[in-house]
Design a protein around this motif. Structure first.
Motif, PDB file in Angstrom:
ATOM      1  N   SER A   1       0.603  -1.224  -0.067  1.00  0.00           N
ATOM      2  CA  SER A   1       0.052  -0.029  -0.117  1.00  0.00           C
ATOM      3  C   SER A   1       0.992   1.454  -0.199  1.00  0.00           C
ATOM      4  N   ILE A   2       0.201   2.261  -0.574  1.00  0.00           N
ATOM      5  CA  ILE A   2       1.135   3.504  -0.743  1.00  0.00           C
ATOM      6  C   ILE A   2       0.025   4.577  -0.692  1.00  0.00           C
ATOM      7  N   TYR A   3       0.480   5.792  -0.051  1.00  0.00           N
ATOM      8  CA  TYR A   3      -0.619   6.807  -0.034  1.00  0.00           C
ATOM      9  C   TYR A   3       0.022   8.092  -0.062  1.00  0.00           C
ATOM     10  N   THR A   4      -0.689   9.101  -0.482  1.00  0.00           N
ATOM     11  CA  THR A   4      -0.361  10.512  -0.754  1.00  0.00           C
ATOM     12  C   THR A   4      -1.454  11.405   0.005  1.00  0.00           C
ATOM     13  N   PRO A   5      -1.058  12.220   1.000  1.00  0.00           N
ATOM     14  CA  PRO A   5      -1.715  13.078   1.648  1.00  0.00           C
ATOM     15  C   PRO A   5      -1.986  14.279   1.008  1.00  0.00           C
ATOM     16  N   ILE A   6      -3.358  14.642   0.540  1.00  0.00           N
ATOM     17  CA  ILE A   6      -3.750  15.549  -0.257  1.00  0.00           C
ATOM     18  C   ILE A   6      -5.202  15.918   0.023  1.00  0.00           C
ATOM     19  N   LYS A   7      -5.439  17.376   0.303  1.00  0.00           N
ATOM     20  CA  LYS A   7      -6.654  17.808   0.548  1.00  0.00           C
ATOM     21  C   LYS A   7      -7.502  17.891  -0.807  1.00  0.00           C
ATOM     22  N   LEU A   8      -9.007  17.182  -0.596  1.00  0.00           N
ATOM     23  CA  LEU A   8      -9.872  17.205  -1.876  1.00  0.00           C
ATOM     24  C   LEU A   8     -11.145  17.215  -1.229  1.00  0.00           C
ATOM     25  N   PRO A   9     -11.827  17.989  -2.228  1.00  0.00           N
ATOM     26  CA  PRO A   9     -13.527  18.118  -1.875  1.00  0.00           C
ATOM     27  C   PRO A   9     -14.089  16.711  -2.022  1.00  0.00           C
ATOM     28  N   ASN A  10     -15.205  16.455  -1.554  1.00  0.00           N
ATOM     29  CA  ASN A  10     -16.072  15.385  -1.554  1.00  0.00           C
ATOM     30  C   ASN A  10     -16.307  14.856  -2.915  1.00  0.00           C
ATOM     31  N   ALA A  11     -16.412  15.669  -3.930  1.00  0.00           N
ATOM     32  CA  ALA A  11     -16.673  15.779  -5.114  1.00  0.00           C
ATOM     33  C   ALA A  11     -15.406  15.861  -6.054  1.00  0.00           C
ATOM     34  N   PHE A  12     -14.881  14.630  -6.740  1.00  0.00           N
ATOM     35  CA  PHE A  12     -13.481  14.390  -7.152  1.00  0.00           C
ATOM     36  C   PHE A  12     -13.587  13.539  -8.548  1.00  0.00           C
ATOM     37  N   THR A  13     -12.571  13.546  -8.969  1.00  0.00           N
ATOM     38  CA  THR A  13     -12.339  12.784 -10.102  1.00  0.00           C
ATOM     39  C   THR A  13     -10.803  12.193  -9.991  1.00  0.00           C
TER      40      THR A  13
ATOM     41  N   LEU B   1     -12.254   7.099 -11.408  1.00  0.00           N
ATOM     42  CA  LEU B   1     -13.493   7.242 -10.337  1.00  0.00           C
ATOM     43  C   LEU B   1     -13.933   8.403 -10.353  1.00  0.00           C
ATOM     44  N   ALA B   2     -15.147   8.887 -10.561  1.00  0.00           N
ATOM     45  CA  ALA B   2     -15.567  10.087 -10.396  1.00  0.00           C
ATOM     46  C   ALA B   2     -16.766  10.131  -9.321  1.00  0.00           C
ATOM     47  N   ARG B   3     -16.905  11.400  -8.733  1.00  0.00           N
ATOM     48  CA  ARG B   3     -17.910  11.582  -7.845  1.00  0.00           C
ATOM     49  C   ARG B   3     -18.379  12.935  -7.767  1.00  0.00           C
ATOM     50  N   ASP B   4     -19.653  13.068  -8.016  1.00  0.00           N
ATOM     51  CA  ASP B   4     -20.365  14.565  -7.947  1.00  0.00           C
ATOM     52  C   ASP B   4     -20.476  15.107  -6.492  1.00  0.00           C
ATOM     53  N   ALA B   5     -21.091  16.121  -6.374  1.00  0.00           N
ATOM     54  CA  ALA B   5     -21.587  16.750  -5.165  1.00  0.00           C
ATOM     55  C   ALA B   5     -22.855  16.101  -4.716  1.00  0.00           C
TER      56      ALA B   5
ATOM     57  N   SER C   1      -6.472   7.711   9.322  1.00  0.00           N
ATOM     58  CA  SER C   1      -5.749   6.234   9.290  1.00  0.00           C
ATOM     59  C   SER C   1      -6.079   5.584   7.970  1.00  0.00           C
ATOM     60  N   GLY C   2      -6.784   6.281   7.057  1.00  0.00           N
ATOM     61  CA  GLY C   2      -6.858   5.475   5.666  1.00  0.00           C
ATOM     62  C   GLY C   2      -7.881   4.385   5.688  1.00  0.00           C
ATOM     63  N   SER C   3      -8.807   4.392   6.926  1.00  0.00           N
ATOM     64  CA  SER C   3      -9.639   3.127   6.969  1.00  0.00           C
ATOM     65  C   SER C   3     -11.033   3.581   6.572  1.00  0.00           C
ATOM     66  N   THR C   4     -11.337   5.112   6.086  1.00  0.00           N
ATOM     67  CA  THR C   4     -12.502   5.517   5.834  1.00  0.00           C
ATOM     68  C   THR C   4     -12.132   6.048   4.350  1.00  0.00           C
ATOM     69  N   LEU C   5     -13.034   5.432   3.352  1.00  0.00           N
ATOM     70  CA  LEU C   5     -12.801   5.940   1.882  1.00  0.00           C
ATOM     71  C   LEU C   5     -13.888   5.577   0.873  1.00  0.00           C
ATOM     72  N   TYR C   6     -13.552   6.126  -0.111  1.00  0.00           N
ATOM     73  CA  TYR C   6     -14.247   5.399  -1.544  1.00  0.00           C
ATOM     74  C   TYR C   6     -13.236   4.979  -2.221  1.00  0.00           C
ATOM     75  N   ARG C   7     -13.550   3.698  -3.156  1.00  0.00           N
ATOM     76  CA  ARG C   7     -12.352   3.272  -3.956  1.00  0.00           C
ATOM     77  C   ARG C   7     -13.030   2.406  -5.180  1.00  0.00           C
ATOM     78  N   MET C   8     -12.324   2.425  -6.223  1.00  0.00           N
ATOM     79  CA  MET C   8     -12.383   1.431  -7.248  1.00  0.00           C
ATOM     80  C   MET C   8     -11.644   0.217  -6.862  1.00  0.00           C
ATOM     81  N   VAL C   9     -12.338  -0.868  -7.351  1.00  0.00           N
ATOM     82  CA  VAL C   9     -11.577  -2.098  -7.381  1.00  0.00           C
ATOM     83  C   VAL C   9     -11.417  -2.886  -8.614  1.00  0.00           C
ATOM     84  N   TYR C  10     -10.333  -3.015  -8.749  1.00  0.00           N
ATOM     85  CA  TYR C  10     -10.117  -4.058 -10.039  1.00  0.00           C
ATOM     86  C   TYR C  10      -9.868  -5.481  -9.649  1.00  0.00           C
ATOM     87  N   GLN C  11     -10.447  -6.208 -10.112  1.00  0.00           N
ATOM     88  CA  GLN C  11     -10.111  -7.849  -9.774  1.00  0.00           C
ATOM     89  C   GLN C  11     -10.115  -8.580 -11.235  1.00  0.00           C
ATOM     90  N   PRO C  12      -8.732  -8.733 -11.655  1.00  0.00           N
ATOM     91  CA  PRO C  12      -8.539  -9.385 -13.052  1.00  0.00           C
ATOM     92  C   PRO C  12      -8.990 -11.000 -13.114  1.00  0.00           C
TER      93      PRO C  12
END
Length: 199
Positions: free
Chosen positions: A64-76, A148-152, A99-110
């Motif tokens: 796992s790897i992460y990048t701290p960056i502030k984003l609004p709740n609507a994002f692409t 992954l896109a989410r609107d307001a 903690s990284g335990s609350t998120l929206y994610r797209m999951v790819y399962q080949p």
């Protein structure tokens, strides 16, 4: 970031919380690289405190790897990647909190059906918001765009190479997002570029 500078540690800063990641700026499979031996792993059991983990067990089970960056709740979030092994899922998400335990994610399962899913993850586990009707096999040596896109209003979509793969709606996570979190649970992935913006 297209990782053409040969690193993931600056402009922007990515931090490894488990496993091994490195950057190859050259060759046909350039970008941010993660390789994990395929195995059975329940991601719901290892999501908690992702940003602070560094155990031997997690090093072997997932990366796992992460990048701290502030984003609004609507994002692409757009990720261009190449996948080599038809095994092991890849999770690409935008998290909230520290903690990284609350998120929206797209999951790819080949090689699986469904091959694409949109999930909400909290301390209680993962909830699937939407999924594709069929499988996706991106292991052809070519780069593919996952968005992954989410609107307001909480409408969410995942597109693969410009075509919609899944769509759904969730409004339960409110407030700003605080970073990106990518998890490889058993494949070989070359992340060529990452772009995230407000929607």
């Amino acid at each position: 970031d297209d990782f053409s500078d040969g690193n993931y540690t600056s402009n922007p800063t990515c931090k490894i919380s488990a496993g091994t990641w490195n950057v190859d700026p050259n060759g046909s499979n350039h970008g941010l690289i993660s390789k994990i031996k395929a195995q059975k792993v329940n991601l719901q059991n290892v999501l908690g405190a992702f940003l602070n983990q560094n155990s031997t067990q997690s090093q072997n089970e997932f990366a796992s790897i992460y990048t701290p960056i502030k984003l609004p709740n609507a994002f692409t979030l757009k990720v261009t990647l190449t996948s080599r092994d038809r095994q092991g899922g890849l999770n690409l998400g935008v998290y909230q909190g520290t903690s990284g335990s609350t998120l929206y994610r797209m999951v790819y399962q080949p090689g699986a059906t469904p091959g694409i899913a949109i999930q909400k993850v909290t301390s209680s586990g993962a909830t699937t918001i939407a999924s594709s009707t069929g499988g996706y096999n991106l292991e052809d040596g070519q780069p593919h765009d996952l968005v992954l896109a989410r609107d307001a209003s909480g409408n969410m979509t995942v597109t693969v190479d410009g075509k919609q793969a899944a769509s759904g709606k969730d409004t339960s996570l409110t407030g700003d997002m605080t970073g990106l979190l990518f998890v490889n649970s058993g494949g070989t992935y070359y992340i060529r570029s990452v772009t995230v913006s407000a929607t």
